[in-house]
Design a protein around this motif. Structure first.
Motif: not given
Length: 358
Positions: A154-159, A165-170, A219-226, A293-297
């Motif tokens: 997980t630490a290596a992935l966050m690096e 960048g988060l967009g490219r990582f996603q 389901t699984g992406l975005g703010p809760w229930s949005h 992050f929780s979804v990915l894990q």
């Protein structure tokens, strides 16, 4: 009445079929060749309300991503309980239940082949590449899933995410990959059962439709229930413009505004080729649950379990619970918020198709 998510695929399927029967829908079931986690029959069930000769069709789809079907099924059953009879005679409503019934039953996002059905609709003569995924494949799904390995990977992935960048990582992680069959967001090596079923049966389900509206429930992406409406079209494309005419705010996965990265092989993107003579207006309706992050894990844990662990062993129930929590919130308030949003989206689609018949 307080509505709750069902706890198993079999219970959700029974509730859907009962609601369809009560609503007077015509139901056709297409059995899957494998059984479910509890030995139950698996199937894609299609409920139809309205004339087979209708020129306008509205299609609601659940369970493209297996476990996401717990919410999608609940919304379809709610609609059957509350909304039949809306719209002109020239309109037909179709509810496709459990596009990926294996993932639904096993509480997985993927199918029996560890394939993400929504990355499987590619041109198999020209499969998209994703070199970036290969660089982190062993970090995403290591052969060992103990606490120390999870922390290290997980630490290596966050690096890596910090570097690109988060967009490219996603995009690298979730956009689709075709070289690592035990990895996450794997698109497969050829058309899977759900893909083949769609090619064979969608034209007959649509029938003589001239206009088709599609809402694919996720389901699984975005703010809760949005609930974000996501188009596979780029801004300026006719399909994107029709979506905004129907629903107002629609976000393209290609312009960086959506909670979703740009995807390879999504099935909505294949509809124009599948139905060349039909005007298709489609969107994925994505409801937020927990943080990304929780979804990915949870997806990493699930992939490890099925690649290196024992899906029927001691670790399995805790990992399935982790996956379910990432894609199906059992808080009744969450489902109530989803129903309110889905009701609005469905109503706007019905109004748009009704206007086209005048």
């Amino acid at each position: 009445m307080t509505r709750l998510l069902d706890q198993t695929y079999a219970v959700a399927r029974r509730r859907f079929l009962d609601a369809a029967s009560t609503a007077g829908a015509e139901v056709t079931s297409f059995p899957h060749p494998v059984s479910g986690r509890g030995g139950e029959e698996l199937a894609i069930d299609v409920a139809v309300l309205g004339s087979a000769d209708a020129t306008d069709v509205l299609l609601f789809v659940s369970g493209t991503h297996g476990v996401e079907g717990y919410a999608g099924s609940a919304l379809q059953s709610w609609w059957l309980d509350e909304c039949p009879g809306h719209g002109p005679e020239s309109l037909r409503v179709v509810l496709l239940h459990a596009f990926n019934p294996v993932g639904f039953s096993w509480v997985r996002r993927v199918n029996e082949d560890n394939v993400d059905v929504n990355r499987n609709f590619v041109d198999w003569a020209d499969v998209p590449g994703n070199m970036g995924y290969g660089d982190i494949a062993d970090l995403l799904v290591p052969a060992i899933w103990d606490d120390e390995t999870q922390q290290m990977t997980t630490a290596a992935l966050m690096e890596v995410a910090g570097e690109v960048g988060l967009g490219r990582f996603q995009e690298i992680v979730s956009g689709g990959q075709y070289d690592h069959p035990t990895g996450i967001f794997h698109g497969g090596s050829g058309p899977v059962w759900s893909n083949r079923w769609m090619h064979e049966h969608l034209p007959e389900i649509v029938g003589g439709a001239q206009r088709l509206g599609v809402v694919d429930l996720h389901t699984g992406l975005g703010p809760w229930s949005h609930g974000e409406l996501i188009s596979h079209h780029a801004k300026g494309d006719p399909g994107y413009q029709r979506g905004t005419d129907w629903w107002g705010e629609v976000r393209s996965m290609h312009d960086g505004e959506s909670v979703s990265a740009a995807l390879s092989g999504d099935w909505l993107g294949a509809l124009d080729g599948l139905l060349p003579d039909v005007e298709v207006t489609s969107a994925a309706l994505e409801f937020g649950t927990v943080d990304v992050f929780s979804v990915l894990q949870s997806l990493r844990a699930d992939a490890w379990l099925h690649a290196y662990g024992d899906p029927t062993g001691d670790d399995a129930s805790a990992i399935r619970a982790q996956v379910r929590a990432s894609f199906a919130d059992d808080d009744p308030a969450w489902l109530e918020a989803l129903i309110e949003r889905f009701s609005a989206v469905a109503g706007e689609a019905l109004q748009a198709l009704s206007r086209s018949t005048r």
